[in-house]
Design a protein around this motif. Structure first.
Motif, PDB file in Angstrom:
ATOM      1  N   MET A 266      48.197  45.890  46.292  1.00 15.79           N
ATOM      2  CA  MET A 266      49.455  45.194  46.577  1.00 15.79           C
ATOM      3  C   MET A 266      50.610  45.992  45.985  1.00 15.79           C
ATOM      4  N   LYS A 267      51.450  46.519  46.841  1.00 19.37           N
ATOM      5  CA  LYS A 267      52.552  47.367  46.365  1.00 19.37           C
ATOM      6  C   LYS A 267      53.507  46.578  45.482  1.00 19.37           C
ATOM      7  N   ARG A 268      53.734  45.306  45.783  1.00 19.21           N
ATOM      8  CA  ARG A 268      54.690  44.506  45.017  1.00 19.21           C
ATOM      9  C   ARG A 268      54.160  44.160  43.626  1.00 19.21           C
ATOM     10  N   MET A 269      52.880  44.407  43.358  1.00 17.61           N
ATOM     11  CA  MET A 269      52.316  44.164  42.031  1.00 17.61           C
ATOM     12  C   MET A 269      52.187  45.440  41.217  1.00 17.61           C
ATOM     13  N   THR A 270      52.534  46.591  41.814  1.00 17.52           N
ATOM     14  CA  THR A 270      52.438  47.859  41.100  1.00 17.52           C
ATOM     15  C   THR A 270      53.545  47.957  40.059  1.00 17.52           C
ATOM     16  N   ARG A 271      53.203  48.383  38.868  1.00 15.07           N
ATOM     17  CA  ARG A 271      54.188  48.490  37.791  1.00 15.07           C
ATOM     18  C   ARG A 271      55.103  49.701  38.006  1.00 15.07           C
TER      19      ARG A 271
END
Length: 326
Positions: A266-271
């Motif tokens: 999930m790109k939106r969960m990548t730090r």
């Protein structure tokens, strides 16, 4: 002049319920019919899994495939030529359906060893920035994804997006209780966060052997002064909270490893990226889509099948197109 042919497979007229006959085809190659009594014409309409959305089904599946493989909204826009607003609407629609699908499929599952954890993220801005700006919107700031996972089948039993409060821990425990067989006794492990014990005790009572684990990390040494280097684990403390859990099985390693899978897919969960969620509804839909694809479509390397197959929820792996159509 149209060729008329009577057949019993023709549907009844939607106006007067009289029998109909075939009456050519429309511009989209859909079969048309004509009522034998009122002479009204109508066409058969195939099922539309995406409802009123006009995006072609194959392109919608491609957009969602990119999102479930770690791509961002704008990368899906560049690859497929679909506007980002359409992709966001598609994500919210399919994510909501995936959430309902998981609740209906993952229900009363037989489990023996369950692990729970919470995963940090944020919407719009971090909590510190929100406090500095004096914003009180509850859908902005820190957002935690609570995850309950079966350590044996690797099935994500339940998830919940909320704040790191006892209220949201209670909502997560309620979802987890619905996903597990109510007649079965099982072992439950979590970290030492104080919101879990009361919630688990209320929803599981005395049918759970519950233990917590506290991991202690040392300060970085000379070789670990890099800013993003992981700290070194120096100690583990296990605590029995209720029941008689096997201390060797008090562990959160499997669910914590799944956290890495979530952040990778999930790109939106990548730090440390600018791909964080801007809307609470989008993050909730993305999580539901990700967990549905993980449980039903993705083959887990350690068990060589999907988690849903291992848990007995499904008999075969699903494709993403089947998931969207369902």
């Amino acid at each position: 002049m149209y060729y008329m042919e009577t057949t019993h497979t023709c549907p009844a007229c939607p106006k007067c319920s009289a029998p109909s006959v075939r009456w050519g085809k429309d511009a989209n190659n859909h079969q048309r019919f004509r009522c034998s009594d009122c002479k009204a014409t109508f066409a058969e309409r195939p099922a539309r899994p995406l409802g009123s959305m006009r995006i072609p089904f194959d392109r919608a599946v491609l957009c969602l495939s990119i999102l479930t493989e770690g791509g961002s909204i704008r990368s899906a826009e560049r690859i497929t030529g679909t506007h980002r607003d359409t992709i966001c609407r598609l994500l919210v629609k399919v994510g909501g359906k995936c959430e309902a699908l998981l609740e209906s499929l993952v229900c009363a599952v037989q489990v023996e060893n369950v692990q729970a954890d919470e995963l940090w993220s944020y919407v719009g801005m971090k909590e510190r920035t929100k406090s500095k700006q004096g914003i009180v919107d509850p859908k902005l700031g820190d957002a935690y994804c609570f995850v309950g996972m079966d350590a044996d089948s690797k099935l994500v039993l339940a998830h919940h997006l909320g704040r790191r409060t006892s209220q949201h821990a209670d909502l997560f425990a309620e979802k987890l209780a619905l996903a597990i067989d109510p007649e079965q006794r099982f072992q439950l492990s979590s970290d030492s966060w104080g919101g879990f014990p009361a919630a688990f005790e209320y929803h599981f009572g005395n049918r759970v052997d519950y233990g917590t684990i506290l991991k202690e990390f040392g300060s970085p040494g000379a070789d670990e002064l890099r800013r993003y280097a992981p700290p070194q684990l120096i100690g583990v403390e296990k605590t029995v909270v209720s029941g008689a859990p096997d201390e060797e099985k008090i562990c959160t390693s499997h669910v914590e490893r799944n956290n890495l899978t979530i952040r990778t897919s999930m790109k939106r969960m990548t730090r440390l990226t600018c791909a964080f969620s801007k809307k609470w509804e989008n993050l909730r839909a993305a999580l539901a889509l990700n967990f549905a694809a993980y449980n039903l479509c993705r083959t887990h390397r350690s068990i060589r099948m999907t988690p849903a197959m291992k848990a007995g929820v499904t008999r075969a792996p699903w494709t993403l197109a089947q998931l969207v159509a369902a």
